[in-house]
Design an enzyme around this catalytic site. Structure first.
Site, PDB file in Angstrom:
ATOM      1  N   ARG A   1      38.498  -0.141 -30.740  1.00 33.15           N
ATOM      2  CA  ARG A   1      38.131  -1.299 -29.930  1.00 33.15           C
ATOM      3  C   ARG A   1      39.319  -1.768 -29.110  1.00 33.15           C
ATOM      4  O   ARG A   1      40.470  -1.626 -29.513  1.00 33.15           O
ATOM      5  CB  ARG A   1      37.665  -2.447 -30.815  1.00 33.15           C
TER       6      ARG A   1
ATOM      7  N   ARG B   1      37.174   6.914 -14.419  1.00 35.41           N
ATOM      8  CA  ARG B   1      36.827   8.109 -13.646  1.00 35.41           C
ATOM      9  C   ARG B   1      37.986   8.564 -12.771  1.00 35.41           C
ATOM     10  O   ARG B   1      38.127   9.739 -12.469  1.00 35.41           O
ATOM     11  CB  ARG B   1      35.619   7.842 -12.746  1.00 35.41           C
TER      12      ARG B   1
ATOM     13  N   CYS C   1      28.744   1.520 -18.667  1.00 34.81           N
ATOM     14  CA  CYS C   1      29.084   0.122 -18.424  1.00 34.81           C
ATOM     15  C   CYS C   1      27.893  -0.753 -18.793  1.00 34.81           C
ATOM     16  O   CYS C   1      26.738  -0.363 -18.613  1.00 34.81           O
ATOM     17  CB  CYS C   1      29.388  -0.116 -16.950  1.00 34.81           C
TER      18      CYS C   1
ATOM     19  N   GLU D   1      28.196  -8.193 -21.025  1.00 31.08           N
ATOM     20  CA  GLU D   1      28.267  -8.934 -22.286  1.00 31.08           C
ATOM     21  C   GLU D   1      27.126  -9.951 -22.352  1.00 31.08           C
ATOM     22  O   GLU D   1      26.646 -10.424 -21.325  1.00 31.08           O
ATOM     23  CB  GLU D   1      29.592  -9.690 -22.392  1.00 31.08           C
TER      24      GLU D   1
ATOM     25  N   ARG E   1      35.909  -5.207 -22.212  1.00 32.97           N
ATOM     26  CA  ARG E   1      36.058  -4.603 -23.539  1.00 32.97           C
ATOM     27  C   ARG E   1      35.755  -3.114 -23.472  1.00 32.97           C
ATOM     28  O   ARG E   1      34.899  -2.671 -22.712  1.00 32.97           O
ATOM     29  CB  ARG E   1      35.096  -5.258 -24.529  1.00 32.97           C
TER      30      ARG E   1
ATOM     31  N   TYR F   1      44.336  -5.336 -28.108  1.00 35.35           N
ATOM     32  CA  TYR F   1      43.890  -6.552 -27.423  1.00 35.35           C
ATOM     33  C   TYR F   1      45.043  -7.052 -26.564  1.00 35.35           C
ATOM     34  O   TYR F   1      46.098  -7.393 -27.081  1.00 35.35           O
ATOM     35  CB  TYR F   1      43.434  -7.600 -28.437  1.00 35.35           C
TER      36      TYR F   1
ATOM     37  N   ARG G   1      40.741 -11.179 -31.655  1.00 32.45           N
ATOM     38  CA  ARG G   1      41.048 -10.597 -32.955  1.00 32.45           C
ATOM     39  C   ARG G   1      42.496 -10.896 -33.329  1.00 32.45           C
ATOM     40  O   ARG G   1      43.336 -10.008 -33.306  1.00 32.45           O
ATOM     41  CB  ARG G   1      40.800  -9.081 -32.939  1.00 32.45           C
TER      42      ARG G   1
END
Length: 126
Positions: free
Chosen positions: A7, A63, A75, A78, A90, A108, A116
């Site tokens: 992540r 890409r 893609c 959210e 993210r 992050y 996080r």
């Protein structure tokens, strides 16, 4: 061999194409570096961004990177939950690896560190 997820998230200051592409590239490069993986190890990359970012598809940045043209990308937007972190991109990078889940380094960057704080170690604190 395992399939593991890594992540990561990053924030941008403005809804501008250049900024979105640069932040996405920075985040992916940090994930790759921290986890010592290459495009050949990658199963897929899922990219999401908050609804306040719509200047470009962040997957365009991936890409444009050398060796990433065959990696499956997707893609998505959210869910616009009230109070969520704005201007956030993210990544969920799935990789083939011999590493255990606890060995994966999640990254992050910038304002996304608040997502996080438990992972805000050396790699996350950039």
């Amino acid at each position: 061999m395992y399939v593991r997820g890594i992540r990561g998230a990053v924030t941008v200051s403005n809804n501008e194409e250049r900024e979105i592409l640069e932040a996405t590239t920075e985040l992916l490069k940090e994930i790759v570096s921290q986890n010592a993986v290459s495009p050949e190890d990658i199963c897929s990359v899922f990219v999401t961004m908050t609804t306040d970012l719509d200047a470009t598809f962040p997957a365009r940045a991936i890409r444009q990177m050398d060796g990433w043209d065959l990696v499956p990308l997707m893609c998505s937007g959210e869910i616009p939950v009230q109070g969520s972190l704005p201007k956030c991109i993210r990544l969920m990078v799935t990789v083939n690896t011999e590493k255990q889940q606890r060995e994966m380094v999640h990254v992050y960057l910038r304002g996304a560190q608040v997502l996080r704080p438990d992972l805000s170690g050396s790699s996350a604190a950039k």
